[in-house]
Write an enzyme that holds these catalytic residues in place. Structure first.
Site, PDB file in Angstrom:
ATOM      1  N   SER A 160       0.822  -1.216   0.000  1.00 33.45           N
ATOM      2  CA  SER A 160       0.000   0.000   0.000  1.00 33.45           C
ATOM      3  C   SER A 160       0.854   1.264   0.000  1.00 33.45           C
ATOM      4  CB  SER A 160      -0.960  -0.018   1.194  1.00 33.45           C
ATOM      5  OG  SER A 160      -1.883  -1.066   1.032  1.00 33.45           O
ATOM      6  N   ARG A 175       6.698   6.588  -5.028  1.00 32.91           N
ATOM      7  CA  ARG A 175       7.437   7.229  -3.936  1.00 32.91           C
ATOM      8  C   ARG A 175       7.146   6.465  -2.643  1.00 32.91           C
ATOM      9  NH1 ARG A 175       2.894  10.278  -4.775  1.00 32.91           N
ATOM     10  NH2 ARG A 175       1.584  10.685  -2.947  1.00 32.91           N
ATOM     11  N   ASP A 213      -4.455  -2.003  -0.348  1.00 38.47           N
ATOM     12  CA  ASP A 213      -5.376  -2.510   0.671  1.00 38.47           C
ATOM     13  C   ASP A 213      -6.821  -2.077   0.419  1.00 38.47           C
ATOM     14  OD1 ASP A 213      -4.895   0.141   1.282  1.00 38.47           O
ATOM     15  OD2 ASP A 213      -4.617  -0.180   3.420  1.00 38.47           O
TER      16      ASP A 213
END
Length: 489
Positions: A160, A175, A213
């Site tokens: 996630s 990132r 998620d």
């Protein structure tokens, strides 16, 4: 007088009649700042719909609207055992999920601590550690009959962090977040890195799906409740997922060879809604939080509703009130000067304080900050917590309503996970009230009969990841594509 009555209602404004006029004036001012009325909810929702559309367009927008390459909901008949790996900010969780074929499942799980130094270590150290944890789990909890069976252990990996995906089993990290800063991972596909570590250590696992998620939450919730069409996360951050059709995703045009009515799960990453600051009713405190954040002008929606920021909004308002001479007279407030020293859990405690004179709030401020409070001050602070928590819940409903509006959904369930949704007092009730106002449902309609309900989700990062691995393998067995290319690497 000690209050021993029913649990604290969503607002106790009626108990403010013994507060001095100065503090009442401050409460009124705060109510004007933080209240989001029905008209604003509707305007924000309308703008949200447009921004969802823009995110799916070729030019794109602030909301990324990432195709997740999950292209079907579960039937409820799925069977088999699958592994799931959830890489959080503090722990790794490994699960073995056995799907029973009747919308039910069994789950075995273990948590492994993520050493803090690993968050800034080397890429090799990270993936080797994860491979070691998976190997340890297999040796303790998974028994295979023969070598052929050992090669069929499939893993759904909940990763996630912001990724771009061209297939269900890959994800290029855009990132790092959650305190990670590991070189040579950003800009690279994480799946081959984990696969290489597993191969090096002879761990017989195939990474079959890489998911967010939120997508997992939607799929897992639909497995146990077929009325679920949306997955949402309201926790430290916020996000949503839903199913679009390929024909309504212009940015995929020419990149896939799929019928236009093919479902495609979309990981919205809607925390970035209104980064342009056109519609959300930001206060000076919201502006300050944004300006002082590592990434100003990003995640505008998230910074107003997510758990990471609720306590910080509260802290900034308190310091303002103290600086203007309204609260904590002659008290040392240096303990409140540290950014993010207050979390959403304190606001929850304040809202849930069952005593009329708010002694739990009083004790918390004494023990945590060394600050003595008067009863009128505590009532102001309680009202402030209510206002911040209520604003969060009401704004969160705009995103759910926008997805429903965009997809012409008039009746569905949204599976919701996250600490704010699960633990913050009255969040669910306040969000439901906001949906009622946005959609103009009749006043005499019982909450239980609301056509669109946001309710607790199944385990998206565990059960959802395992289910998506199962759904992916089924598509492959049927010769169906699971990415921009028909083949599955």
């Amino acid at each position: 007088m000690v209050h021993l009555g029913p649990k604290t209602p969503p607002s106790r404004k009626g108990l403010l009649n013994d507060i001095p006029k100065d503090l009442l004036d401050q409460i009124k001012h705060l109510e004007e700042l933080f209240t989001v009325d029905t008209a604003q909810l509707k305007t924000i929702t309308d703008h949200f719909v447009n921004e969802l559309e823009k995110g799916l367009s070729k030019t794109g927008g602030s909301i990324p609207m990432i195709p997740a390459w999950v292209m079907t909901m579960p039937t409820g008949k799925e069977k088999g055992s699958y592994l799931a790996l959830d890489m959080g900010g503090t722990n790794l969780r490994v699960c073995e999920v056995t799907l029973l074929g009747n919308r039910d499942f069994d789950i075995t799980q273990c948590k492994y601590h993520m050493p803090p130094e690993m968050k800034t270590g080397s890429s090799e150290e990270l993936w080797d550690y994860i491979a070691d944890c998976l190997d340890s789990f297999l040796k303790q909890h998974h028994t295979v009959d023969d070598e052929v069976e050992a090669k069929k252990i499939h893993l759904g990996f909940t990763f996630s962090y912001p990724c771009s995906q061209t297939a269900i089993n890959n994800g290029t990290l855009q990132r790092w977040t959650k305190g990670f800063d590991i070189d040579n991972v950003e800009g690279h596909d994480v799946q081959p890195m984990l696969a290489a570590a597993l191969k090096k250590k002879s761990v017989p696992i195939t990474v079959s799906a890489l998911i967010n998620d939120t997508t997992g939450t939607m799929v897992a919730s639909n497995y146990t409740d077929p009325e679920t069409q949306i997955g949402v996360i309201f926790g430290t951050g916020c996000n949503a997922a839903y199913f679009e059709t390929v024909g309504n995703i212009p940015k995929l045009e020419g990149m896939v060879d799929l019928p236009p009515d093919t479902p495609m799960a979309i990981n919205c990453e809607w925390g970035a809604f209104d980064n342009e600051h056109k519609i959300l009713p930001r206060t000076s405190y919201d502006v300050q939080i944004d300006n002082d954040s590592p990434r100003p002008n990003q995640q505008a929606f998230e910074k107003m509703i997510a758990g990471l920021y609720l306590g910080e909004i509260f802290r900034l308002v308190m310091l303002d009130l103290h600086g203007e001479g309204h609260v904590f007279e002659d008290e040392d407030v240096s303990s409140l000067q540290e950014a993010y020293s207050i979390d959403a859990a304190l606001l929850s405690l304040i809202e849930e304080d069952p005593f009329e004179n708010l002694t739990e709030l009083e004790d918390a401020f004494e023990s945590r900050f060394g600050i003595s409070t008067t009863e009128p001050e505590r009532k102001l602070l309680r009202r402030l917590a209510e206002l911040i928590g209520t604003r969060s819940a009401r704004l969160s409903a705009c995103g759910v309503a926008a997805i429903c509006r965009k997809k012409d959904i008039t009746k569905c369930h949204a599976g919701a996970d996250g600490s704010v949704f699960n633990k913050y007092p009255h969040f669910q009730k306040r969000g439901a009230q906001a949906l009622k106002e946005i959609f103009d449902w009749p006043d005499d309609l019982a909450v239980a009969d609301y056509p669109i309900k946001v309710q607790p989700a199944e385990d998206g990062s565990g059960v959802g990841a395992a289910l998506i691995a199962a759904l992916t393998l089924k598509r492959i067995s049927e010769g169906l594509p699971v990415g921009m290319k028909a083949e599955f690497v």
